[in-house]
Structure formats: C-alpha cells, structure tokens
Scaffold this motif. Structure first.
Motif, mmCIF file in Angstrom:
data_model
loop_
_atom_site.group_PDB
_atom_site.id
_atom_site.type_symbol
_atom_site.label_atom_id
_atom_site.label_comp_id
_atom_site.label_asym_id
_atom_site.label_seq_id
_atom_site.Cartn_x
_atom_site.Cartn_y
_atom_site.Cartn_z
ATOM 1 N N ASP A 177 7.754 102.403 -46.498
ATOM 2 C CA ASP A 177 7.445 102.417 -47.925
ATOM 3 C C ASP A 177 7.223 103.852 -48.385
ATOM 4 N N ALA A 178 7.397 104.078 -49.675
ATOM 5 C CA ALA A 178 7.342 105.428 -50.233
ATOM 6 C C ALA A 178 5.971 106.072 -50.087
ATOM 7 N N ASP A 179 4.916 105.269 -49.926
ATOM 8 C CA ASP A 179 3.561 105.806 -49.780
ATOM 9 C C ASP A 179 3.223 106.167 -48.335
ATOM 10 N N GLY A 180 4.092 105.788 -47.416
ATOM 11 C CA GLY A 180 3.841 106.090 -46.010
ATOM 12 C C GLY A 180 2.786 105.208 -45.369
ATOM 13 N N ASP A 181 2.589 104.021 -45.929
ATOM 14 C CA ASP A 181 1.576 103.112 -45.384
ATOM 15 C C ASP A 181 2.127 102.206 -44.287
ATOM 16 N N TYR A 182 3.402 101.861 -44.386
ATOM 17 C CA TYR A 182 4.019 100.960 -43.417
ATOM 18 C C TYR A 182 5.400 101.474 -43.033
ATOM 19 N N SER A 183 5.713 101.393 -41.749
ATOM 20 C CA SER A 183 7.060 101.754 -41.303
ATOM 21 C C SER A 183 7.456 100.914 -40.105
ATOM 22 N N PHE A 184 8.742 100.653 -40.001
ATOM 23 C CA PHE A 184 9.330 99.896 -38.901
ATOM 24 C C PHE A 184 10.444 100.750 -38.307
ATOM 25 N N ASP A 185 10.328 101.084 -37.031
ATOM 26 C CA ASP A 185 11.286 101.975 -36.392
ATOM 27 C C ASP A 185 11.859 101.326 -35.133
ATOM 28 N N LEU A 186 13.190 101.195 -35.094
ATOM 29 C CA LEU A 186 13.849 100.594 -33.942
ATOM 30 C C LEU A 186 13.679 101.492 -32.723
ATOM 31 N N GLN A 187 13.212 100.896 -31.619
ATOM 32 C CA GLN A 187 12.960 101.639 -30.393
ATOM 33 C C GLN A 187 13.912 101.257 -29.259
ATOM 34 N N GLU A 188 14.317 99.982 -29.222
ATOM 35 C CA GLU A 188 15.077 99.501 -28.068
ATOM 36 C C GLU A 188 15.861 98.259 -28.447
ATOM 37 N N THR A 189 16.983 98.048 -27.788
ATOM 38 C CA THR A 189 17.764 96.828 -27.970
ATOM 39 C C THR A 189 18.082 96.233 -26.604
ATOM 40 N N LYS A 190 18.174 94.909 -26.560
ATOM 41 C CA LYS A 190 18.533 94.240 -25.304
ATOM 42 C C LYS A 190 19.079 92.858 -25.613
ATOM 43 N N LYS A 191 19.800 92.287 -24.652
ATOM 44 C CA LYS A 191 20.273 90.919 -24.766
ATOM 45 C C LYS A 191 19.324 90.012 -23.992
ATOM 46 N N ILE A 192 19.033 88.851 -24.553
ATOM 47 C CA ILE A 192 18.138 87.907 -23.886
ATOM 48 C C ILE A 192 18.821 86.547 -23.816
ATOM 49 N N ALA A 193 18.340 85.701 -22.916
ATOM 50 C CA ALA A 193 18.972 84.400 -22.697
ATOM 51 C C ALA A 193 18.794 83.477 -23.895
ATOM 52 N N GLN A 194 17.607 83.501 -24.502
ATOM 53 C CA GLN A 194 17.351 82.636 -25.647
ATOM 54 C C GLN A 194 16.207 83.200 -26.478
ATOM 55 N N MET A 195 16.142 82.726 -27.697
ATOM 56 C CA MET A 195 15.112 83.182 -28.623
ATOM 57 C C MET A 195 13.736 82.682 -28.184
ATOM 58 N N ALA A 196 12.717 83.462 -28.469
ATOM 59 C CA ALA A 196 11.354 83.072 -28.119
ATOM 60 C C ALA A 196 10.961 81.790 -28.855
ATOM 61 N N GLU A 197 10.082 81.009 -28.238
ATOM 62 C CA GLU A 197 9.584 79.782 -28.846
ATOM 63 C C GLU A 197 8.070 79.863 -28.980
ATOM 64 N N PHE A 198 7.565 79.326 -30.079
ATOM 65 C CA PHE A 198 6.126 79.370 -30.335
ATOM 66 C C PHE A 198 5.603 77.970 -30.601
#
Length: 280
Positions: A177-198
C-alpha cells in the motif's frame, strides 16, 4: 515414433498444469497506527490449482495441524500454541471458474464466510523492473480505502496474487500500500501434491460482507460479551471449538481474577490493531 513422442509431451504438459503450485510470500504488517515502528512479518502461502486458489498464513496451517493431532491423541498443551498466534487468521479462497472470492474467518467461537462484493479495477502502467528472477510490470488500484501498488510477472501465467488481489495478466510478485503499512513479497515457489486442507471445527455461517463487518465490530467493542453470548448458544454458529486470536470461551467457569486479566489482554490486543488492512 514421432506421434508417441508428441503424445508423451502433451500428457506431461497436462500433468504439470494439473499440479498445485505454492507461492510463498513474506507479509509485512504495521497494524498499530500509533506505533509505526512496531512491525510484524509472517509467511503466507498462495496455493493455486487449475480450479481454485487459497491464501492463508503458515502459522494457521501449523496450528490447525497441531489441533488435529491433539484431538486424536487427547494430549493438550496450550504452551504449544504460543508461537502460532497469527495476524493472518483467515482464508481467502478464489474460484478460478466463477471468479468469485470468498473469505473464511473465525470471530471468537463462530466461523463466518462472506463473498467479496467489490471489484478490483487495475491501472496497468508502462513501468517495468526486475524483482528477483522475474521481469515485472507495475500496476495500481484503489481498494478498501487504500492505494495499492503491485508488480506482476507475465512469465507466471496466473491472474492471481496474495490476499484478495487478482485480475492482472500475470502473478502478483509484490504488492504494497502507498502508506507502507502492508506489503506482500514473493519469496519462493514450489510444486505440491495437493492444496492444503483446513478443518472448520464447527458449522460455518455465510453472510454478506457488510454483516460480517458488523459482527467483527461487535466483537472488538466487547469481546467477552461476544464470547459469552456464543457460549450460551446465542451466536450465529453456536458451535463448540477453539477460538481464534480472540481467545476461547466455553461453559467452563473461570476464576474472576483470571477472567479480568484475560479481558484486559484481549482489549489491549484489539486496541493495538487499529490500522487494519482494509480501512473501508
């Protein structure tokens, strides 16, 4: 022989596409507007399959896994959860077919789910740069009371990104965001067998986003009263399960002094969370 080779390549491509891809982001947050020097970082995952994607905090996944194991063993040790308190205590699920985004979040003892009803309109800018190994292009949007600047990589062919962000011609590698309060930065990518379940640990109440905000405001105003109301079956879900960062509940009688300390702790935590990611 040539036809067999082409068929093998086609099958291999389809299998590769059908896999779930996990994109790991570092999320930086300044939730207290009165103390901008106080900064929190957490890892979060964006799992993308051919049909849907899901964004969630790493600690949420670890905590749910621990709860499931404790339920099976009957061995509960609350100290195990101390390092798993998360500020990303929600799930963002995007249906890639219908382009609908739903959010699942727990308030005290009740599970809620609402559909995001605001469209994200992007302005794609000509500016390009490089972030890590990716060539990225800049884009901007106004969403939920904040101006957001994003950088997307067309070589990652996913019109998706962390949190609720999506709709650009490539995966969002960075957004802040323009105020510098929140940021999301990609660090790593990988392939997984299936999506997580909750596990939801109780029923889930579906409601409109505006009604969810009312429930959240009610909890933030008086968390203890909300928990007690839910414990007496007056909440939406009336479920019996673990609480979120807001604490437990239940019908157990708590020592008055301890209850007073718990209430103070909860109100202090809420007071320090006065700079939410969504202002509107």
């Amino acid at each position: 022989m040539k036809k067999l080779t082409l068929l093998f390549l086609a099958i291999a491509f389809q299998l590769s596409f059908a896999q779930t891809n996990r994109f790991i982001y570092q999320v930086t947050m300044k939730p207290d507007a009165n103390d901008k020097a106080s900064e929190f970082t957490e890892k979060a995952y964006l799992d993308i399959s051919p049909t849907k994607s899901m964004f969630y905090g790493e600690k949420r996944m670890l905590r749910d896994s621990l709860i499931s194991r404790n339920i099976k063993t009957g061995n509960w040790d609350r100290s195990q959860f101390e390092d798993l308190r998360s500020k990303i205590d929600f799930l963002v699920i995007k249906d890639l077919g219908t382009q609908k985004t739903s959010i699942q979040q727990r308030i005290a003892r009740d599970n809620f789910e609402y559909e995001e009803d605001r469209k994200m309109v992007w302005k794609i800018l000509p500016e390009t740069t490089k972030i890590g190994e990716y060539k990225v292009q800049k884009a901007e949007t106004e969403f939920a009371g904040r101006t957001w600047i994003a950088y997307f990589a067309q070589e990652l062919p996913y019109q998706d990104g962390p949190y609720k962000f999506s709709g650009l011609p490539g995966l969002i590698v960075k957004v802040e965001d323009a105020d510098g309060d929140y940021s999301f930065d990609l660090q790593e990518t990988k392939k997984i067998a299936q999506m997580a379940e909750f596990q939801t640990f109780g029923s889930t109440v579906k409601l409109k986003r505006t009604d969810f905000k009312k429930q959240l405001a009610k909890y933030e105003k008086d968390p203890i009263a909300t928990i007690q109301s839910q414990s007496q079956g007056q909440g939406f879900g009336g479920g019996r399960g673990r609480g979120n960062g807001g604490g437990g509940g239940g019908n157990r009688t708590q020592d008055p002094q301890r209850q007073k300390e718990t209430e103070k702790r909860m109100k202090d935590e809420i007071a320090k969370n006065n700079n939410p990611i969504e202002k509107e």
